[in-house]
Design a protein around this motif. Structure first.
Motif, short mmCIF file in Angstrom:
data_model
loop_
_atom_site.label_atom_id
_atom_site.label_comp_id
_atom_site.label_asym_id
_atom_site.label_seq_id
_atom_site.Cartn_x
_atom_site.Cartn_y
_atom_site.Cartn_z
N VAL A 4 3.14 15.96 37.52
CA VAL A 4 2.28 16.93 36.83
C VAL A 4 0.87 16.79 37.36
O VAL A 4 0.35 15.68 37.48
N ARG A 5 0.28 17.89 37.69
CA ARG A 5 -1.11 17.87 38.12
C ARG A 5 -1.91 18.82 37.23
O ARG A 5 -1.42 19.87 36.83
N MET A 6 -3.12 18.40 36.98
CA MET A 6 -3.99 19.23 36.17
C MET A 6 -5.21 19.60 36.98
O MET A 6 -5.85 18.75 37.59
N SER A 7 -5.55 20.86 36.98
CA SER A 7 -6.78 21.27 37.65
C SER A 7 -7.95 20.95 36.75
O SER A 7 -7.86 21.05 35.53
N ALA A 8 -9.04 20.55 37.33
CA ALA A 8 -10.27 20.31 36.58
C ALA A 8 -11.33 21.21 37.18
O ALA A 8 -12.36 20.76 37.65
N ASN A 9 -11.05 22.47 37.13
CA ASN A 9 -11.97 23.40 37.77
C ASN A 9 -13.26 23.54 36.98
O ASN A 9 -13.34 23.19 35.82
N SER A 10 -14.22 24.07 37.63
CA SER A 10 -15.52 24.28 36.99
C SER A 10 -15.35 25.17 35.78
O SER A 10 -14.39 25.93 35.66
N ILE A 11 -16.33 25.10 34.90
CA ILE A 11 -16.32 25.97 33.74
C ILE A 11 -16.42 27.43 34.15
O ILE A 11 -16.02 28.33 33.43
N ARG A 67 -5.06 13.54 40.18
CA ARG A 67 -4.37 12.82 39.11
C ARG A 67 -2.90 13.25 39.04
O ARG A 67 -2.58 14.42 39.23
N ARG A 68 -2.11 12.30 38.78
CA ARG A 68 -0.70 12.61 38.60
C ARG A 68 -0.22 11.96 37.31
O ARG A 68 -0.71 10.91 36.91
N ALA A 72 -4.79 18.05 26.16
CA ALA A 72 -3.85 19.15 26.33
C ALA A 72 -2.46 18.57 26.49
O ALA A 72 -2.27 17.48 27.02
N PRO A 99 -9.71 27.23 40.93
CA PRO A 99 -9.49 25.84 40.54
C PRO A 99 -9.27 24.94 41.75
O PRO A 99 -8.74 25.35 42.76
N TRP A 118 -7.51 21.51 42.59
CA TRP A 118 -6.56 20.56 42.01
C TRP A 118 -7.03 19.15 42.27
O TRP A 118 -7.34 18.77 43.38
#
Lengths: 239, 65
Positions: B37-44, B55-56, B20, B50, B52
């Motif tokens: 910048v942070r990206m959520s890696a929430n469950s499907i 990772r940065r 992305a 979400p 958080w």
């Protein structure tokens, strides 16, 4: 003109994400809405109903592959002609789309003694069809069982026994070129008379000829499976 | 020293099967402003909130639009 920054992230397939951006050292975050990565082609399409399954079903399974997991939807198409999609001649079961808790599905089909092919695609979570996975190769197949002769009747004469039958159970019919064989022997005899007679097109009727008057015969009418075990049907007749 | 403004995330950002691109407007901040910048890696699951991750990321590319 607007300054614009970008950051590229490596993500999992078919999963939901949000992004947050802040000036370093600040705790004021700008947050995106949730988006979903695209689908990948599922893997391992397999026939889960054995060849000749007598239930009138075909059943296929597959794996999530690299897709996200339980929430992924799949679209399944089944056809009787390899490479021709979707199913020709039986619209009731084409284009089925289901939210599968388990990665398999079964379908009741109307053609017995017939080969069925399946292909599967994973649907994008964002609902945009351009992000769907594309189809598996559609080469996986299985065969439905043959239906034994039904409603068998015998018309007697002094020298012949004429056998009639139908090749369907309810709405499930044998494929149109299914071969039927009729054999007979005198009651108590060890060997079947040769040659036997056969037919592979309707109307379904075969005649044992050259019989002896006032004699009991044992007759065996069999529907031959193109693959797997044939469906039998027996009948005794007294000429 | 004036305070930095909050960047503006364009919604939705661009995604593919395994990657992305997150883009944002600096919203008047100087070009050398550093962002996190942070990206959520929430469950499907679409109903689960979400979470958080840690990772940065830092700016890898800058463009004008």
């Amino acid at each position: 003109m607007v300054d614009w920054w970008e950051d590229v992230w490596t993500l999992g397939i078919e999963q939901g994400y949000k992004a947050r951006v802040s000036v370093n050292g600040s705790n004021n975050w700008a947050e995106s809405g949730e988006v979903y990565t695209w689908a990948e082609v599922p893997v391992g399409v397999n026939a889960q109903a054995a060849v000749g399954d007598p239930t009138g079903n075909v059943k296929f399974g597959w794996g999530h592959g690299t897709n996200g997991g339980e929430g992924t939807k799949y679209k399944v198409e089944i056809t009787t002609q390899a490479g021709v999609w979707p199913l020709v001649g039986d619209a009731n079961y084409m284009g089925v789309e289901t939210d599968f808790g388990a990665t398999s599905t079964g379908m009741v089909v109307s053609l017995a003694n017939r080969q069925y092919f399946a292909r599967v695609m994973a649907l994008a979570l964002d609902g945009d069809s351009t992000h769907d996975s594309g189809w598996t190769d559609g080469t996986t197949s299985t065969w439905t069982a043959v239906v034994g002769p039904q409603e068998v009747g015998v018309v007697e004469s002094s020298s012949t026994l004429r056998v009639r039958w139908v090749g369907n159970v309810g709405s499930v019919s044998n494929e149109g070129t299914t071969r039927y064989e009729l054999r007979w022997k005198e009651d108590g005899a060890e060997d079947w008379v040769t040659p036997f007679v056969w037919k592979d097109q309707p109307p379904y009727e075969l005649t044992a000829e050259g019989l002896t008057a006032d004699t009991t015969y044992v007759m065996r009418l069999t529907a031959k499976a193109d693959v797997g075990v044939g469906g039998g049907g027996g009948r005794s007749g007294r000429r | 020293m004036t305070l930095a403004t909050v960047p503006v995330v364009v919604d939705p950002f661009t995604v593919y099967t395994t990657s992305a691109t997150v883009g944002w407007d600096g919203n008047g901040n100087p070009v050398d402003t550093e962002y996190v910048v942070r990206m959520s890696a929430n469950s499907i699951s679409r109903v689960r909130l979400p979470r958080w991750n840690t990772r940065r990321g830092f700016i890898r590319r800058r463009s004008r639009r």
